[in-house]
Structure formats: structure tokens, C-alpha cells
Design an enzyme around this catalytic site. Structure first.
Site, PDB file in Angstrom:
ATOM      1  N   GLY A   1     -23.323  -7.724  78.936  1.00  0.00           N
ATOM      2  CA  GLY A   1     -22.663  -7.160  78.146  1.00  0.00           C
ATOM      3  C   GLY A   1     -22.721  -5.596  78.706  1.00  0.00           C
ATOM      4  CG  ASN A   2     -19.728  -3.062  78.614  1.00  0.00           C
ATOM      5  OD1 ASN A   2     -19.335  -2.302  77.648  1.00  0.00           O
ATOM      6  ND2 ASN A   2     -18.860  -3.807  79.246  1.00  0.00           N
ATOM      7  NE  ARG A   3     -26.971   1.569  78.472  1.00  0.00           N
ATOM      8  CZ  ARG A   3     -28.165   0.975  77.922  1.00  0.00           C
ATOM      9  NH1 ARG A   3     -28.095   0.716  76.778  1.00  0.00           N
ATOM     10  NH2 ARG A   3     -29.099   0.616  78.500  1.00  0.00           N
ATOM     11  CB  SER A   4     -17.902  -0.264  75.705  1.00  0.00           C
ATOM     12  OG  SER A   4     -16.883  -0.037  74.933  1.00  0.00           O
TER      13      SER A   4
END
Ligand code: C5P
Length: 220
Positions: A29-32
């Protein structure tokens, strides 16, 4: 009362981060946070637009009066966006789409037996790029660029390469800007090479400024 300057306009917005599964219980995943895209969707709907929001992962609740479609992976996001794209007038891609996905997703949970584990990644489709290729007269395409260096040059290059009408460049190395904050500091760059420095403000206020600028250019 609220201005209705987007009355009846069909707007397509992507927001949040994609999740790319590794096995049945894990993902990349990512930090968005999805805050910028959700703020745009909420403000556009408030101003009378017919909004479709294609949302990846976020902890936010869906804005009122928005047609929201939730997706997980980049490929699912691409599919839903391409479905809505031909009928959309203003397209704003604010999602943090994973650049790579896991090539072979494991059917079962991966056990921790091996000392090292290698996962092969495969490049995801660039959704915004393919929209730029398909764009027709009467469609206004907006992208975001998050950079840690050479903000203006990288963003301008992205605008040209992806055939965008506008790009919102944000320096994620700055404090109070970028991922997971309630505020942002950006540059709004247009196809005609106009660069506007937008000072620190909340993502809600910024959504309103971005929509004002889109209307200015879209109506030309
Ligand atoms: O090239 P980069 O990923 O930095 O471009 C960011 C912009 O492209 C954002 O507007 C993002 O929503 C969009 N994007 C996309 N599909 C991808 C990667 C990025 O639509 N696979």
C-alpha cells in the site's frame, strides 16, 4: 448560499491509494489519505456537479451527493475510470496509484520459513497517461504530481508527457504538505505554461481554488 458554477457538469475524480495484494492477508500500500480527492469531490458536488468518485483505500467517509465506487487495486481502478471517462467533462486524477503490482499473488498465506523472500513486481498501467491519449475536445484532464525535488520541471514534464490540461504540483518534502496532512502547498500549472504558487491552506480551501481555476480554463 453556495455558488452553483459547476451545475450539471460531469466530473470524474480518483482518490486514495491502491492496494496490491501479495497473498490473501497481505498487500502493498501507500500513505495516501485520500483527503485531497475527497475534498475535491465534496466541493464539486456542493457547487452542483454530477460527481463520480473512484476511491481506493481511505479512512474517510463518502461525501454527500457523490456517486462513489470503491476499488482496491490499480487495475480495478483503471477499469472503473475507463467506464466513466467517455461521459466525463472534467477528470481529476488525485489517487496514489501503485506503480507496481505483485506478479503472482499467492493463493495461500505465505509462511515464514525462508530467510529471504523475493516478490516479483510488474509495472501497473498508468491510468492518467492512457486517459491523455484518449482525451477528446471538451474534456479537461487534471493530474497531480508529488515530488521531492525539481518540482516545477518534473511536474511540467508530466503535464506534457501525459497530455494534461492542468497539473497540481506538490512538494512532499515540505512540512504541512502532501500525504496525510490536512493542509497543502502547491503550484497550479496549466498547459499554456502558466504557473500559480498557491500558499499553505487546508485541502478543503485548496479544492475550491483548484475548481475555480479549472472553470476558468474549461470555459475558454
Ligand atoms: O507519474 P506519477 O505517478 O507521479 O503521476 C501522478 C499522477 O498520475 C496522479 O494524477 C495520479 O493519480 C496519476 N496516476 C495514474 N495511474 C498510475 C499512476 C499515476 O492515474 N498508474
Amino acid at each position: 448560499s453556495e455558488k452553483q458554477d459547476l451545475s450539471g457538469r460531469r466530473i470524474l475524480i480518483s482518490a486514495g491509494g491502491t492496494r496490491e495484494p501479495i497473498d490473501p492477508v497481505r498487500y502493498i500500500g501507500n500513505r495516501s489519505s485520500g483527503k485531497m480527492g475527497y475534498a475535491l469531490a465534496e466541493e464539486a458536488a456542493r457547487r452542483g456537479a454530477d460527481v463520480s468518485l473512484i476511491s481506493g483505500q481511505t479512512s474517510l467517509t463518502a461525501p454527500a451527493c457523490v456517486n462513489i465506487i470503491k476499488v482496491e487495486t490499480a487495475k480495478q481502478m483503471q477499469c472503473r475510470i475507463e467506464e466513466k471517462f467517455p461521459d466525463s467533462e472534467i477528470i481529476i486524477m488525485a489517487a496514489a496509484v501503485a506503480d507496481y503490482r505483485v506478479e503472482d499473488i499467492a493463493d495461500q498465506k505465505i509462511k515464514k520459513t525462508a530467510e529471504t523472500l523475493t516478490i516479483t513486481l510488474r509495472k501497473n498501467p498508468d491510468i492518467l497517461f492512457s486517459l491523455g491519449q484518449k482525451k477528446k475536445n471538451g474534456q479537461f484532464l487534471v493530474g497531480f504530481a508529488a515530488e521531492t525535488q525539481k518540482l516545477l520541471a518534473f511536474a511540467q514534464d508530466k503535464l506534457e508527457r501525459k497530455n494534461l490540461d492542468m497539473i497540481i504540483a506538490n512538494d512532499v518534502s515540505k512540512k504541512n504538505a502532501g500525504f496525510n496532512t490536512d493542509t497543502n502547498i502547491v503550484k497550479i500549472i496549466t498547459k499554456d505554461k502558466n504557473v500559480e504558487d498557491v500558499p499553505l491552506m487546508t485541502k478543503t480551501a485548496l479544492a475550491s481554488v483548484i475548481l475555480d481555476r479549472i472553470i476558468l480554463y474549461f470555459d475558454r
